[in-house]
Design an enzyme around this catalytic site. Structure first.
Site, mmCIF file in Angstrom:
data_model
loop_
_atom_site.group_PDB
_atom_site.id
_atom_site.type_symbol
_atom_site.label_atom_id
_atom_site.label_comp_id
_atom_site.label_asym_id
_atom_site.label_seq_id
_atom_site.Cartn_x
_atom_site.Cartn_y
_atom_site.Cartn_z
ATOM 1 N N ARG A 150 37.396 61.106 24.301
ATOM 2 C CA ARG A 150 36.693 62.388 24.298
ATOM 3 C C ARG A 150 36.749 63.014 25.688
ATOM 4 O O ARG A 150 35.966 62.678 26.575
ATOM 5 C CB ARG A 150 35.246 62.174 23.826
ATOM 6 C CG ARG A 150 35.182 61.750 22.370
ATOM 7 C CD ARG A 150 33.786 61.372 21.918
ATOM 8 N NE ARG A 150 33.391 60.045 22.357
ATOM 9 C CZ ARG A 150 32.314 59.397 21.915
ATOM 10 N NH1 ARG A 150 31.529 59.972 21.022
ATOM 11 N NH2 ARG A 150 32.018 58.191 22.367
ATOM 12 N N VAL A 189 43.249 53.691 23.360
ATOM 13 C CA VAL A 189 43.832 52.395 23.738
ATOM 14 C C VAL A 189 44.709 51.808 22.633
ATOM 15 O O VAL A 189 45.501 50.903 22.885
ATOM 16 C CB VAL A 189 42.748 51.364 24.141
ATOM 17 C CG1 VAL A 189 41.996 51.815 25.377
ATOM 18 C CG2 VAL A 189 41.800 51.061 22.983
ATOM 19 N N TYR A 203 35.180 42.250 12.050
ATOM 20 C CA TYR A 203 34.627 42.520 13.382
ATOM 21 C C TYR A 203 34.452 41.208 14.141
ATOM 22 O O TYR A 203 34.848 41.098 15.317
ATOM 23 C CB TYR A 203 33.295 43.264 13.292
ATOM 24 C CG TYR A 203 32.646 43.429 14.646
ATOM 25 C CD1 TYR A 203 33.190 44.299 15.593
ATOM 26 C CD2 TYR A 203 31.520 42.688 15.008
ATOM 27 C CE1 TYR A 203 32.627 44.433 16.850
ATOM 28 C CE2 TYR A 203 30.949 42.811 16.264
ATOM 29 C CZ TYR A 203 31.511 43.684 17.189
ATOM 30 O OH TYR A 203 30.962 43.805 18.440
#
Length: 251
Positions: free
Chosen positions: A34, A60, A152
């Site tokens: 951003r 990234v 995750y």
């Protein structure tokens, strides 16, 4: 003073780290997706603390963009002494059979591959100086799997393994590696996980006083201030009311 490179600096731990290191007069390279937020942070830190800040807007996950952007920065900015691999996210909370493959790809590409792409670009700079410190943002989820956290948790287990591998690989070069593993911390983390559902995100911390981004930034900063012969390899930090990924004492 040292140059500190922080990925994912537009919010959460990354932004808090930028503020902490700027307070101590370190120049910063801040990265994120951003651009407006990065530019606002650059202006704020330069005006408040009189440091130099180089904002780099990239994702990234995009290997060639990472390489091209970092290779193109002026040589004086490549004298990085601390790399904070903070960019990362959790996306969704589902059983494996109901999980979104888009969510899986976002987590693995950011949390694992993105960390590797940035590290691969920066490590030669650290080697050339014969010193440096890499801080990888892991999670207690990397060692304690919880229900519906599958991918995750796997991504953060990978960060743990990569951190251990880096420590071994970089042993001859005087480069420290620390895997910092927070527990419950109230940042944009849960808002991102639940796709902007703020009420659902707040429920995660109901009855708790969670860690703040500043708490984690303080710990990261401390790790970088130790004598040259001292290296914290792995550090786990939770709020007092959390003993593990699944044991909480809520009010």
């Amino acid at each position: 003073m040292a140059v500190i490179l922080i990925t994912g600096a537009t919010a959460g731990f990354g932004k808090a780290c930028a503020e902490k290191f700027a307070q101590h007069k370190h120049d910063l390279i801040i990265t994120g997706r951003r651009q407006e937020r990065l530019n606002e942070l650059k202006t704020s830190l330069e005006q408040q603390y009189g440091v130099k800040v180089l904002p780099l807007t990239f994702d990234v996950r995009e290997e060639q963009t990472v390489v091209n952007t970092l290779e193109a920065i002026p040589e004086e900015w490549k004298k990085v002494e601390v790399l904070i691999n903070n960019a990362g996210l959790a996306a969704g909370l589902s059983t494996v059979d109901e999980g979104s493959t888009d969510d899986w790809n976002a987590m693995l590409d950011t949390n694992v591959k993105g960390l590797l792409y940035v590290s691969r670009a920066v490590i030669p700079w650290l080697k050339a100086q014969g010193r440096g410190h890499i801080i990888n943002l892991g999670s207690i989820a990397g060692s304690q799997v919880y229900a519906k956290g599958n991918v995750y948790c796997a991504s953060k287990a990978a960060v743990d393994a990569i951190s251990q591998g880096m420590r071994i690989d970089l042993l001859p070069f005087g480069i420290k590696v620390t895997n910092v593993c927070p527990g419950a911390a109230e940042t944009e983390f849960s808002v991102v996980r639940f796709k902007g559902d703020e009420d659902k995100a707040k429920d995660v911390y109901k009855g708790l006083k969670p860690l703040s981004a500043e708490d984690v930034a303080d710990v990261i900063f401390y790790c970088t201030t130790l004598p040259p012969h001292v290296c914290i390899n792995h550090l786990e930090i939770t709020p007092l009311q959390q003993a593990s990924a699944y044991y909480y004492h809520r009010n």
